[in-house]
Design an enzyme around this catalytic site. Structure first.
Site, mmCIF file in Angstrom:
data_model
loop_
_atom_site.group_PDB
_atom_site.id
_atom_site.type_symbol
_atom_site.label_atom_id
_atom_site.label_comp_id
_atom_site.label_asym_id
_atom_site.label_seq_id
_atom_site.Cartn_x
_atom_site.Cartn_y
_atom_site.Cartn_z
ATOM 1 N N HIS A 101 -2.607 7.350 -110.976
ATOM 2 C CA HIS A 101 -2.473 7.870 -109.644
ATOM 3 C C HIS A 101 -4.218 8.206 -109.280
ATOM 4 O O HIS A 101 -4.531 8.020 -108.461
ATOM 5 C CB HIS A 101 -1.878 9.109 -109.333
ATOM 6 C CG HIS A 101 -0.332 8.794 -108.956
ATOM 7 N ND1 HIS A 101 -0.036 7.890 -108.022
ATOM 8 C CD2 HIS A 101 0.583 9.153 -109.443
ATOM 9 C CE1 HIS A 101 1.313 7.977 -107.807
ATOM 10 N NE2 HIS A 101 1.565 8.612 -108.765
ATOM 11 N N HIS A 134 9.098 6.746 -103.819
ATOM 12 C CA HIS A 134 9.599 6.640 -104.879
ATOM 13 C C HIS A 134 11.051 5.688 -105.202
ATOM 14 O O HIS A 134 11.451 5.422 -106.125
ATOM 15 C CB HIS A 134 10.014 7.928 -105.621
ATOM 16 C CG HIS A 134 8.837 8.934 -105.962
ATOM 17 N ND1 HIS A 134 8.537 9.694 -105.140
ATOM 18 C CD2 HIS A 134 8.323 8.945 -107.181
ATOM 19 C CE1 HIS A 134 7.245 10.317 -105.605
ATOM 20 N NE2 HIS A 134 7.206 10.215 -106.797
ATOM 21 N N GLU A 193 2.926 4.352 -105.708
ATOM 22 C CA GLU A 193 3.994 4.505 -106.782
ATOM 23 C C GLU A 193 4.122 3.399 -107.779
ATOM 24 O O GLU A 193 4.188 3.841 -108.773
ATOM 25 C CB GLU A 193 5.278 5.117 -105.965
ATOM 26 C CG GLU A 193 5.495 6.600 -105.890
ATOM 27 C CD GLU A 193 4.980 7.196 -107.126
ATOM 28 O OE1 GLU A 193 5.834 7.035 -108.130
ATOM 29 O OE2 GLU A 193 4.345 8.058 -106.935
ATOM 30 N N ASP A 198 10.540 12.173 -98.978
ATOM 31 C CA ASP A 198 10.097 11.779 -99.938
ATOM 32 C C ASP A 198 8.640 10.702 -99.388
ATOM 33 O O ASP A 198 8.391 9.839 -99.954
ATOM 34 C CB ASP A 198 11.024 10.918 -100.798
ATOM 35 C CG ASP A 198 10.281 10.108 -102.157
ATOM 36 O OD1 ASP A 198 9.168 10.755 -102.666
ATOM 37 O OD2 ASP A 198 10.605 9.216 -102.666
ATOM 38 N N TYR A 252 -0.313 7.897 -99.250
ATOM 39 C CA TYR A 252 0.656 8.346 -99.771
ATOM 40 C C TYR A 252 2.000 8.384 -98.930
ATOM 41 O O TYR A 252 2.682 9.536 -98.882
ATOM 42 C CB TYR A 252 0.815 9.507 -100.742
ATOM 43 C CG TYR A 252 1.607 9.692 -102.060
ATOM 44 C CD1 TYR A 252 1.640 8.778 -102.782
ATOM 45 C CD2 TYR A 252 2.357 10.713 -101.987
ATOM 46 C CE1 TYR A 252 2.510 9.103 -104.041
ATOM 47 C CE2 TYR A 252 3.285 10.916 -103.018
ATOM 48 C CZ TYR A 252 3.313 10.084 -104.106
ATOM 49 O OH TYR A 252 4.157 10.113 -105.074
ATOM 50 N N HIS A 264 1.406 6.739 -115.878
ATOM 51 C CA HIS A 264 1.610 6.597 -114.239
ATOM 52 C C HIS A 264 0.844 7.653 -113.716
ATOM 53 O O HIS A 264 0.267 7.290 -112.813
ATOM 54 C CB HIS A 264 3.099 7.168 -113.950
ATOM 55 C CG HIS A 264 3.719 7.151 -112.848
ATOM 56 N ND1 HIS A 264 4.352 6.514 -112.005
ATOM 57 C CD2 HIS A 264 3.328 8.301 -111.787
ATOM 58 C CE1 HIS A 264 4.386 6.654 -110.893
ATOM 59 N NE2 HIS A 264 3.945 7.820 -110.731
ATOM 60 N N GLU A 265 0.999 8.983 -114.189
ATOM 61 C CA GLU A 265 0.140 9.945 -113.466
ATOM 62 C C GLU A 265 -1.422 9.842 -113.332
ATOM 63 O O GLU A 265 -2.114 9.863 -112.620
ATOM 64 C CB GLU A 265 0.315 11.421 -114.411
ATOM 65 C CG GLU A 265 1.792 11.873 -113.926
ATOM 66 C CD GLU A 265 2.361 11.735 -112.494
ATOM 67 O OE1 GLU A 265 1.390 12.256 -111.668
ATOM 68 O OE2 GLU A 265 3.298 11.505 -112.004
#
Ligand SMILES: [Zn+2]
Length: 504
Positions: free
Chosen positions: A198, A296, A218, A291, A209, A194-195
Protein backbone atom coordinates in the site's frame (compact mmCIF):
# COMPACT_ATOMS: atom_id res chain seq x y z
CA UNK A 1 -4.42 10.18 20.10
CA UNK A 2 -1.98 10.88 17.35
CA UNK A 3 -4.34 11.62 14.48
CA UNK A 4 -2.34 11.62 11.23
CA UNK A 5 -5.14 13.38 9.34
CA UNK A 6 -4.70 16.62 11.24
CA UNK A 7 -2.17 19.43 11.70
CA UNK A 8 -0.08 19.39 8.55
CA UNK A 9 3.07 21.22 7.58
CA UNK A 10 2.87 24.24 5.32
CA UNK A 11 3.86 23.62 1.75
CA UNK A 12 3.68 25.74 -1.39
CA UNK A 13 -0.04 25.11 -1.79
CA UNK A 14 -1.94 26.06 1.36
CA UNK A 15 -3.31 23.05 3.23
CA UNK A 16 -6.91 24.32 3.02
CA UNK A 17 -6.69 24.29 -0.77
CA UNK A 18 -5.25 20.81 -0.78
CA UNK A 19 -8.05 19.73 1.55
CA UNK A 20 -10.62 21.13 -0.90
CA UNK A 21 -8.92 19.46 -3.83
CA UNK A 22 -8.67 16.21 -1.94
CA UNK A 23 -12.45 16.31 -1.47
CA UNK A 24 -13.14 16.99 -5.17
CA UNK A 25 -15.20 14.46 -7.11
CA UNK A 26 -12.61 14.41 -9.90
CA UNK A 27 -9.98 11.83 -9.00
CA UNK A 28 -7.49 13.58 -11.26
CA UNK A 29 -7.63 16.42 -8.76
CA UNK A 30 -8.24 14.62 -5.51
CA UNK A 31 -5.64 11.86 -5.95
CA UNK A 32 -2.53 14.05 -6.18
CA UNK A 33 -3.85 16.39 -3.49
CA UNK A 34 -4.35 13.49 -1.16
CA UNK A 35 -0.90 12.18 -1.82
CA UNK A 36 0.54 15.60 -1.20
CA UNK A 37 -1.27 15.91 2.10
CA UNK A 38 -0.12 12.49 3.12
CA UNK A 39 3.40 13.31 2.01
CA UNK A 40 3.40 16.52 3.99
CA UNK A 41 2.33 14.56 6.96
CA UNK A 42 5.01 11.95 6.45
CA UNK A 43 7.66 14.64 6.61
CA UNK A 44 6.07 16.36 9.57
CA UNK A 45 5.94 13.13 11.52
CA UNK A 46 9.40 12.17 10.34
CA UNK A 47 10.90 15.43 11.55
CA UNK A 48 9.23 15.04 14.91
CA UNK A 49 11.07 11.74 15.34
CA UNK A 50 14.62 12.10 13.95
CA UNK A 51 15.54 9.11 16.11
CA UNK A 52 13.36 6.92 13.87
CA UNK A 53 13.77 8.54 10.46
CA UNK A 54 17.42 9.57 10.45
CA UNK A 55 18.76 11.34 7.37
CA UNK A 56 15.71 10.51 5.29
CA UNK A 57 13.83 13.42 6.88
CA UNK A 58 16.73 15.91 6.95
CA UNK A 59 15.12 19.21 5.82
CA UNK A 60 18.34 20.23 4.04
CA UNK A 61 18.53 16.99 2.09
CA UNK A 62 17.19 16.22 -1.37
CA UNK A 63 14.78 13.65 -0.10
CA UNK A 64 12.52 16.12 1.66
CA UNK A 65 11.81 18.20 -1.46
CA UNK A 66 11.41 15.35 -3.91
CA UNK A 67 9.57 12.91 -1.72
CA UNK A 68 6.04 13.39 -3.08
CA UNK A 69 6.10 12.47 -6.71
CA UNK A 70 4.00 10.71 -9.27
CA UNK A 71 6.47 7.90 -9.66
CA UNK A 72 6.04 7.88 -13.43
CA UNK A 73 9.37 6.14 -13.86
CA UNK A 74 10.07 4.88 -17.32
CA UNK A 75 9.08 1.33 -17.85
CA UNK A 76 12.06 -0.85 -17.25
CA UNK A 77 14.16 1.83 -15.66
CA UNK A 78 16.00 0.74 -12.56
CA UNK A 79 16.04 3.46 -9.98
CA UNK A 80 19.39 4.24 -8.49
CA UNK A 81 19.01 3.64 -4.78
CA UNK A 82 20.68 5.94 -2.33
CA UNK A 83 20.27 5.22 1.34
CA UNK A 84 21.52 8.49 2.70
CA UNK A 85 24.70 8.04 0.70
CA UNK A 86 25.96 5.31 3.00
CA UNK A 87 27.33 2.56 0.80
CA UNK A 88 25.21 -0.49 -0.05
CA UNK A 89 21.49 0.08 0.22
CA UNK A 90 19.59 -1.94 2.76
CA UNK A 91 16.38 -1.65 4.75
CA UNK A 92 16.22 0.89 7.57
CA UNK A 93 13.83 -0.74 10.00
CA UNK A 94 12.39 0.39 13.31
CA UNK A 95 9.81 -1.74 15.09
CA UNK A 96 7.97 -0.08 17.97
CA UNK A 97 5.62 -1.38 20.62
CA UNK A 98 2.33 0.42 21.42
CA UNK A 99 1.92 -1.83 24.50
CA UNK A 100 -1.82 -2.15 24.00
CA UNK A 101 -2.42 1.56 23.47
CA UNK A 102 -3.31 3.59 20.36
CA UNK A 103 -0.47 6.12 20.42
CA UNK A 104 1.78 5.86 17.36
CA UNK A 105 4.51 4.94 16.92
CA UNK A 106 4.99 3.76 20.54
CA UNK A 107 8.33 2.77 22.06
CA UNK A 108 11.08 1.58 19.67
CA UNK A 109 12.07 -1.99 20.56
CA UNK A 110 14.18 -3.14 17.60
CA UNK A 111 16.18 -1.04 15.15
CA UNK A 112 18.16 -2.05 12.09
CA UNK A 113 20.82 -4.70 12.76
CA UNK A 114 19.79 -5.11 16.40
CA UNK A 115 19.34 -8.55 17.93
CA UNK A 116 15.92 -10.21 18.16
CA UNK A 117 13.79 -8.97 21.04
CA UNK A 118 12.28 -12.33 21.96
CA UNK A 119 8.82 -10.87 21.36
CA UNK A 120 7.45 -12.88 18.40
CA UNK A 121 5.29 -10.02 17.09
CA UNK A 122 8.18 -7.53 17.05
CA UNK A 123 10.59 -10.04 15.50
CA UNK A 124 8.09 -11.21 12.87
CA UNK A 125 7.42 -7.60 11.92
CA UNK A 126 11.17 -6.91 11.67
CA UNK A 127 11.79 -9.97 9.50
CA UNK A 128 8.74 -9.28 7.35
CA UNK A 129 9.83 -5.70 6.69
CA UNK A 130 13.20 -7.05 5.60
CA UNK A 131 11.73 -9.72 3.29
CA UNK A 132 9.50 -7.09 1.68
CA UNK A 133 12.32 -4.59 1.19
CA UNK A 134 14.41 -7.39 -0.33
CA UNK A 135 11.75 -8.38 -2.86
CA UNK A 136 11.29 -4.83 -4.13
CA UNK A 137 15.03 -4.20 -4.28
CA UNK A 138 16.21 -7.49 -5.77
CA UNK A 139 13.36 -8.03 -8.20
CA UNK A 140 12.56 -4.46 -9.27
CA UNK A 141 15.52 -2.32 -8.16
CA UNK A 142 13.31 -0.28 -5.82
CA UNK A 143 14.86 1.00 -2.58
CA UNK A 144 11.97 0.99 -0.09
CA UNK A 145 8.44 2.31 -0.50
CA UNK A 146 9.35 5.67 -2.02
CA UNK A 147 12.29 4.37 -4.07
CA UNK A 148 14.58 6.60 -1.99
CA UNK A 149 15.34 4.51 1.05
CA UNK A 150 12.42 5.62 3.22
CA UNK A 151 12.71 3.99 6.65
CA UNK A 152 10.32 1.12 7.29
CA UNK A 153 8.42 1.72 10.49
CA UNK A 154 6.05 -0.69 12.16
CA UNK A 155 4.14 -0.72 15.42
CA UNK A 156 3.06 -3.97 17.06
CA UNK A 157 0.66 -4.61 19.96
CA UNK A 158 -1.58 -1.75 18.79
CA UNK A 159 -4.70 -1.42 20.96
CA UNK A 160 -6.16 -4.47 22.72
CA UNK A 161 -7.67 -7.47 20.90
CA UNK A 162 -7.35 -5.39 17.73
CA UNK A 163 -8.47 -7.43 14.70
CA UNK A 164 -6.64 -5.53 12.01
CA UNK A 165 -3.42 -4.38 10.38
CA UNK A 166 -3.17 -1.20 8.33
CA UNK A 167 -0.88 1.27 6.60
CA UNK A 168 -1.57 4.83 7.82
CA UNK A 169 0.37 6.68 5.14
CA UNK A 170 3.49 6.77 7.31
CA UNK A 171 3.92 3.41 8.95
CA UNK A 172 2.49 -0.06 9.44
CA UNK A 173 0.30 -0.93 12.39
CA UNK A 174 -0.45 -4.45 13.65
CA UNK A 175 -3.04 -5.65 16.12
CA UNK A 176 -2.69 -8.76 18.25
CA UNK A 177 -6.04 -10.21 17.15
CA UNK A 178 -8.75 -11.22 19.60
CA UNK A 179 -7.37 -14.74 20.06
CA UNK A 180 -10.80 -16.27 19.35
CA UNK A 181 -11.00 -15.73 15.59
CA UNK A 182 -7.77 -13.91 14.75
CA UNK A 183 -4.19 -14.58 15.77
CA UNK A 184 -1.68 -11.74 15.75
CA UNK A 185 -1.43 -10.06 12.36
CA UNK A 186 2.37 -10.40 12.04
CA UNK A 187 2.06 -14.19 11.70
CA UNK A 188 1.41 -14.11 7.95
CA UNK A 189 4.31 -12.71 5.93
CA UNK A 190 1.99 -11.82 3.05
CA UNK A 191 0.03 -9.52 5.39
CA UNK A 192 3.21 -7.53 6.07
CA UNK A 193 4.03 -7.44 2.36
CA UNK A 194 0.45 -6.39 1.62
CA UNK A 195 0.57 -3.42 4.00
CA UNK A 196 3.93 -2.20 2.70
CA UNK A 197 2.69 -2.56 -0.88
CA UNK A 198 0.00 0.00 0.00
CA UNK A 199 2.91 2.32 0.73
CA UNK A 200 4.49 1.60 -2.67
CA UNK A 201 1.15 2.24 -4.41
CA UNK A 202 0.76 5.53 -2.56
CA UNK A 203 4.17 6.63 -3.84
CA UNK A 204 3.50 5.48 -7.42
CA UNK A 205 0.07 5.01 -9.06
CA UNK A 206 -1.79 6.50 -6.06
CA UNK A 207 -4.84 4.38 -6.87
CA UNK A 208 -7.99 5.80 -5.24
CA UNK A 209 -9.25 3.68 -2.38
CA UNK A 210 -12.81 3.30 -3.74
CA UNK A 211 -14.69 1.07 -6.20
CA UNK A 212 -12.61 -0.47 -9.04
CA UNK A 213 -9.40 1.54 -8.46
CA UNK A 214 -9.75 0.67 -4.77
CA UNK A 215 -10.17 -3.02 -5.56
CA UNK A 216 -7.05 -2.76 -7.75
CA UNK A 217 -5.23 -1.09 -4.85
CA UNK A 218 -6.21 -4.04 -2.66
CA UNK A 219 -5.37 -6.59 -5.34
CA UNK A 220 -1.94 -5.17 -6.15
CA UNK A 221 -1.21 -5.25 -2.41
CA UNK A 222 -2.24 -8.90 -2.26
CA UNK A 223 -0.10 -9.64 -5.35
CA UNK A 224 3.08 -8.18 -3.87
CA UNK A 225 2.26 -9.55 -0.41
CA UNK A 226 1.97 -13.03 -1.89
CA UNK A 227 5.17 -12.55 -3.91
CA UNK A 228 7.09 -11.64 -0.74
CA UNK A 229 5.96 -14.92 0.82
CA UNK A 230 6.51 -17.04 -2.29
CA UNK A 231 10.04 -15.68 -2.66
CA UNK A 232 10.88 -16.19 1.02
CA UNK A 233 9.64 -19.79 0.75
CA UNK A 234 11.33 -20.36 -2.63
CA UNK A 235 8.06 -21.46 -4.24
CA UNK A 236 7.32 -21.33 -7.95
CA UNK A 237 3.92 -20.11 -9.17
CA UNK A 238 2.71 -23.70 -9.47
CA UNK A 239 3.97 -24.70 -6.01
CA UNK A 240 2.52 -21.74 -4.13
CA UNK A 241 -0.82 -21.92 -2.30
CA UNK A 242 -1.83 -18.35 -3.32
CA UNK A 243 -3.53 -17.81 0.04
CA UNK A 244 -3.54 -14.47 1.84
CA UNK A 245 -3.45 -14.57 5.63
CA UNK A 246 -3.11 -18.35 5.90
CA UNK A 247 -1.90 -18.12 9.52
CA UNK A 248 -4.34 -15.50 10.77
CA UNK A 249 -7.34 -17.61 11.73
CA UNK A 250 -7.33 -19.55 14.98
CA UNK A 251 -8.14 -23.25 14.90
CA UNK A 252 -11.73 -22.41 15.85
CA UNK A 253 -12.40 -20.97 12.38
CA UNK A 254 -13.55 -23.15 9.48
CA UNK A 255 -11.31 -21.75 6.80
CA UNK A 256 -7.79 -21.85 5.42
CA UNK A 257 -7.11 -18.12 4.99
CA UNK A 258 -8.73 -14.72 4.51
CA UNK A 259 -8.53 -14.77 0.73
CA UNK A 260 -7.56 -17.14 -2.04
CA UNK A 261 -6.07 -15.59 -5.16
CA UNK A 262 -6.32 -18.93 -6.94
CA UNK A 263 -9.98 -19.57 -6.10
CA UNK A 264 -11.61 -16.40 -4.74
CA UNK A 265 -14.69 -17.17 -2.63
CA UNK A 266 -13.33 -20.45 -1.20
CA UNK A 267 -11.02 -19.26 1.61
CA UNK A 268 -13.49 -19.81 4.46
CA UNK A 269 -17.03 -20.92 5.21
CA UNK A 270 -17.68 -20.55 8.90
CA UNK A 271 -20.77 -20.37 11.14
CA UNK A 272 -19.54 -17.12 12.73
CA UNK A 273 -17.78 -15.44 9.80
CA UNK A 274 -20.06 -16.60 7.03
CA UNK A 275 -18.67 -17.45 3.61
CA UNK A 276 -15.79 -15.82 1.75
CA UNK A 277 -17.60 -13.22 -0.44
CA UNK A 278 -14.94 -12.73 -3.11
CA UNK A 279 -15.86 -13.09 -6.79
CA UNK A 280 -13.35 -14.56 -9.23
CA UNK A 281 -15.01 -13.27 -12.42
CA UNK A 282 -16.26 -9.89 -13.62
CA UNK A 283 -19.77 -11.36 -14.07
CA UNK A 284 -19.97 -11.66 -10.28
CA UNK A 285 -18.75 -8.13 -9.47
CA UNK A 286 -20.33 -7.08 -6.16
CA UNK A 287 -21.97 -3.66 -6.04
CA UNK A 288 -22.04 -2.34 -2.49
CA UNK A 289 -21.63 0.97 -0.68
CA UNK A 290 -19.79 -0.75 2.16
CA UNK A 291 -16.05 -1.31 2.41
CA UNK A 292 -15.42 1.68 0.11
CA UNK A 293 -17.38 -0.01 -2.64
CA UNK A 294 -16.27 -3.55 -1.84
CA UNK A 295 -12.54 -3.01 -2.28
CA UNK A 296 -11.72 -6.16 -0.26
CA UNK A 297 -14.38 -8.14 -2.12
CA UNK A 298 -13.91 -7.30 -5.81
CA UNK A 299 -10.13 -7.52 -5.49
CA UNK A 300 -10.74 -11.25 -6.04
CA UNK A 301 -11.18 -10.56 -9.78
CA UNK A 302 -7.77 -8.95 -10.51
CA UNK A 303 -6.18 -11.29 -7.93
CA UNK A 304 -7.23 -14.29 -9.97
CA UNK A 305 -6.10 -12.60 -13.19
CA UNK A 306 -2.58 -12.39 -11.73
CA UNK A 307 -2.69 -15.99 -10.54
CA UNK A 308 -3.83 -17.21 -13.98
CA UNK A 309 -1.09 -15.17 -15.65
CA UNK A 310 1.63 -16.51 -13.33
CA UNK A 311 0.58 -20.15 -13.61
CA UNK A 312 0.21 -19.95 -17.40
CA UNK A 313 3.78 -18.66 -17.59
CA UNK A 314 5.25 -21.01 -14.98
CA UNK A 315 8.47 -20.29 -13.11
CA UNK A 316 8.65 -17.78 -10.28
CA UNK A 317 5.77 -15.36 -10.07
CA UNK A 318 8.01 -12.54 -8.77
CA UNK A 319 9.98 -12.62 -12.04
CA UNK A 320 8.08 -11.79 -15.29
CA UNK A 321 4.52 -11.57 -13.86
CA UNK A 322 5.64 -9.45 -10.89
CA UNK A 323 7.76 -7.28 -13.18
CA UNK A 324 4.81 -6.62 -15.51
CA UNK A 325 2.54 -5.61 -12.61
CA UNK A 326 5.35 -3.46 -11.16
CA UNK A 327 5.95 -1.77 -14.54
CA UNK A 328 2.21 -1.06 -14.76
CA UNK A 329 2.10 0.43 -11.27
CA UNK A 330 5.08 2.70 -11.89
CA UNK A 331 4.18 3.60 -15.48
CA UNK A 332 1.65 5.99 -16.99
CA UNK A 333 -1.37 5.13 -14.86
CA UNK A 334 -4.15 7.30 -13.42
CA UNK A 335 -5.39 7.22 -9.86
CA UNK A 336 -8.92 6.38 -11.06
CA UNK A 337 -7.81 3.40 -13.18
CA UNK A 338 -10.54 0.75 -13.59
CA UNK A 339 -10.16 -2.99 -14.23
CA UNK A 340 -10.34 -2.76 -18.02
CA UNK A 341 -7.77 0.03 -18.19
CA UNK A 342 -5.44 -1.75 -15.80
CA UNK A 343 -5.69 -4.93 -17.88
CA UNK A 344 -4.77 -3.00 -21.03
CA UNK A 345 -1.86 -1.36 -19.22
CA UNK A 346 -0.49 -4.75 -18.16
CA UNK A 347 -0.66 -5.94 -21.78
CA UNK A 348 1.17 -2.78 -22.85
CA UNK A 349 3.80 -3.23 -20.11
CA UNK A 350 4.36 -6.85 -21.13
CA UNK A 351 4.63 -5.81 -24.79
CA UNK A 352 7.14 -3.07 -24.01
CA UNK A 353 9.36 -5.35 -22.00
CA UNK A 354 9.00 -8.75 -23.72
CA UNK A 355 7.65 -8.03 -27.21
CA UNK A 356 4.19 -8.31 -28.76
CA UNK A 357 4.55 -11.97 -29.70
CA UNK A 358 6.04 -13.05 -26.38
CA UNK A 359 4.75 -15.79 -24.09
CA UNK A 360 4.45 -13.11 -21.40
CA UNK A 361 1.93 -11.07 -23.40
CA UNK A 362 -0.07 -14.22 -24.17
CA UNK A 363 -0.09 -15.17 -20.49
CA UNK A 364 -1.27 -11.71 -19.40
CA UNK A 365 -4.08 -11.80 -21.97
CA UNK A 366 -5.05 -15.27 -20.79
CA UNK A 367 -5.12 -14.06 -17.17
CA UNK A 368 -7.56 -11.22 -17.84
CA UNK A 369 -9.69 -13.29 -20.22
CA UNK A 370 -10.08 -15.95 -17.54
CA UNK A 371 -11.81 -13.40 -15.29
CA UNK A 372 -13.84 -11.74 -18.05
CA UNK A 373 -12.05 -8.38 -18.08
CA UNK A 374 -10.52 -8.91 -21.55
CA UNK A 375 -12.79 -10.65 -24.05
CA UNK A 376 -10.35 -12.47 -26.27
CA UNK A 377 -11.59 -10.51 -29.33
CA UNK A 378 -8.43 -8.66 -30.27
CA UNK A 379 -7.94 -5.78 -27.87
CA UNK A 380 -11.60 -5.41 -26.90
CA UNK A 381 -12.38 -5.10 -23.26
CA UNK A 382 -15.47 -6.41 -21.57
CA UNK A 383 -18.23 -3.94 -20.77
CA UNK A 384 -17.15 -3.21 -17.24
CA UNK A 385 -19.89 -0.88 -16.05
CA UNK A 386 -19.20 1.80 -13.56
CA UNK A 387 -20.14 0.67 -10.06
CA UNK A 388 -23.32 2.25 -8.70
CA UNK A 389 -22.60 5.43 -6.77
CA UNK A 390 -22.83 5.31 -3.00
CA UNK A 391 -25.74 6.81 -1.08
CA UNK A 392 -26.13 10.56 -1.36
CA UNK A 393 -24.68 12.57 1.47
CA UNK A 394 -27.23 13.99 3.89
CA UNK A 395 -27.31 17.77 4.11
CA UNK A 396 -26.05 19.07 7.43
CA UNK A 397 -29.06 20.42 9.38
CA UNK A 398 -28.84 23.93 10.76
CA UNK A 399 -28.97 24.96 14.38
CA UNK A 400 -28.98 22.91 17.57
CA UNK A 401 -30.59 19.52 17.76
CA UNK A 402 -32.71 17.47 20.13
CA UNK A 403 -31.24 14.23 21.45
CA UNK A 404 -32.55 11.19 19.60
CA UNK A 405 -35.48 9.47 21.43
CA UNK A 406 -34.46 6.77 23.90
CA UNK A 407 -36.61 4.25 22.06
CA UNK A 408 -34.91 4.91 18.69
CA UNK A 409 -33.60 1.90 16.77
CA UNK A 410 -29.91 1.98 15.89
CA UNK A 411 -28.09 -0.03 13.25
CA UNK A 412 -24.30 -0.02 13.58
CA UNK A 413 -22.22 -1.88 11.03
CA UNK A 414 -18.43 -2.15 10.87
CA UNK A 415 -16.89 -3.22 7.56
CA UNK A 416 -13.57 -3.02 5.76
CA UNK A 417 -10.37 -3.73 7.61
CA UNK A 418 -7.67 -6.00 6.23
CA UNK A 419 -9.99 -8.97 6.64
CA UNK A 420 -12.98 -7.28 4.99
CA UNK A 421 -15.34 -8.86 7.50
CA UNK A 422 -18.57 -7.29 8.74
CA UNK A 423 -19.65 -6.90 12.37
CA UNK A 424 -23.13 -5.55 12.96
CA UNK A 425 -25.55 -4.75 15.75
CA UNK A 426 -29.19 -3.63 15.71
CA UNK A 427 -30.41 -2.31 19.04
CA UNK A 428 -32.84 0.10 20.72
CA UNK A 429 -30.90 2.86 22.44
CA UNK A 430 -32.60 2.22 25.83
CA UNK A 431 -31.44 -1.40 25.75
CA UNK A 432 -27.83 -0.24 26.06
CA UNK A 433 -26.10 0.47 29.40
CA UNK A 434 -27.16 3.92 30.66
CA UNK A 435 -24.08 6.03 29.85
CA UNK A 436 -23.99 4.62 26.33
CA UNK A 437 -27.73 5.29 25.82
CA UNK A 438 -27.16 8.92 26.75
CA UNK A 439 -24.06 9.27 24.57
CA UNK A 440 -25.79 7.71 21.58
CA UNK A 441 -28.88 9.97 21.98
CA UNK A 442 -26.69 13.08 21.86
CA UNK A 443 -24.45 11.78 19.12
CA UNK A 444 -27.38 10.81 16.87
CA UNK A 445 -29.29 14.03 17.57
CA UNK A 446 -26.29 16.32 17.10
CA UNK A 447 -24.10 17.37 14.20
CA UNK A 448 -20.86 15.50 14.86
CA UNK A 449 -21.46 12.38 12.78
CA UNK A 450 -23.01 14.31 9.91
CA UNK A 451 -20.10 16.76 9.90
CA UNK A 452 -17.59 13.93 9.71
CA UNK A 453 -19.17 12.83 6.44
CA UNK A 454 -20.10 16.31 5.10
CA UNK A 455 -18.44 17.50 1.85
CA UNK A 456 -15.02 18.81 2.81
CA UNK A 457 -15.21 17.01 6.14
CA UNK A 458 -12.47 14.62 7.12
CA UNK A 459 -14.37 11.50 6.14
CA UNK A 460 -14.87 12.62 2.54
CA UNK A 461 -11.13 12.18 1.98
CA UNK A 462 -11.50 8.45 2.41
CA UNK A 463 -9.61 6.48 4.99
CA UNK A 464 -6.28 4.74 5.13
CA UNK A 465 -6.08 1.43 3.32
CA UNK A 466 -7.44 -1.36 5.50
CA UNK A 467 -8.87 0.95 8.16
CA UNK A 468 -12.34 -0.01 9.43
CA UNK A 469 -15.40 1.89 8.22
CA UNK A 470 -18.54 2.29 10.33
CA UNK A 471 -22.06 2.82 9.04
CA UNK A 472 -24.56 4.33 11.46
CA UNK A 473 -28.29 4.28 10.60
CA UNK A 474 -31.08 5.70 12.74
CA UNK A 475 -34.46 6.31 11.08
CA UNK A 476 -35.80 8.26 14.06
CA UNK A 477 -33.39 11.11 13.28
CA UNK A 478 -33.16 10.43 9.53
CA UNK A 479 -29.47 9.57 9.72
CA UNK A 480 -27.40 7.24 7.54
CA UNK A 481 -23.68 8.02 7.59
CA UNK A 482 -20.52 6.09 6.87
CA UNK A 483 -17.30 7.22 8.54
CA UNK A 484 -13.77 5.86 8.58
CA UNK A 485 -12.01 4.72 11.74
CA UNK A 486 -9.11 7.11 11.29
CA UNK A 487 -11.46 10.11 11.21
CA UNK A 488 -13.35 9.21 14.37
CA UNK A 489 -12.75 11.07 17.61
CA UNK A 490 -11.51 8.73 20.33
CA UNK A 491 -14.71 8.85 22.42
CA UNK A 492 -16.94 8.08 19.42
CA UNK A 493 -14.84 5.15 18.33
CA UNK A 494 -14.91 3.78 21.87
CA UNK A 495 -18.71 4.02 21.92
CA UNK A 496 -18.94 2.21 18.56
CA UNK A 497 -16.66 -0.63 19.65
CA UNK A 498 -18.42 -1.08 23.03
CA UNK A 499 -21.75 -1.23 21.26
CA UNK A 500 -20.54 -3.84 18.77
CA UNK A 501 -19.01 -5.98 21.51
CA UNK A 502 -22.00 -6.11 23.83
CA UNK A 503 -24.17 -9.20 23.47
CA UNK A 504 -26.85 -8.61 20.87
ZN1 LIG B 1 -5.15 -3.60 2.07
Amino acid sequence: MNDPTRSRTHGFVPPYLLERLAADADPGLSGPARRTLDGDDTLRRARERPDLWGQWADPSGEVASGEVESGAAESGAVESPESGGQGEPGPQRVVSDARGGRELPGTPVRREAEDPTGDPAADEAYDGLGDTWQLFFDAFGRDSLDGRGMPLLATVHFDRDYDNAFWDGVQMVFGDGDGRIFNRFTLSLDVIGHELAHGVIEHTAGLMYRDQPGALNESVSDVFGSLVRQRALGQSAREADWLIGADLFTDAVQGVALRSMKAPGTAYDDPVLGKDPQPGHLDDYVRTAEDNGGVHINSGIPNRAFYETAVALGGNAWEAPGQIWYDTLTGDIRADCDFATFAQLTVTAATDRYGADSAEVAAVRHGWEAVGVLTGQGSDVAGAEEPAPGPATDPVPEGGAEPAPAGAELLLRRSGGFAGLVREREVRLDELPEPDTRDWRHLLGGQRLRALQAPGGEASRGGHPDAFTYRVCCDAVDLDVTVTESHLPHDVRGLFERTLEQPG
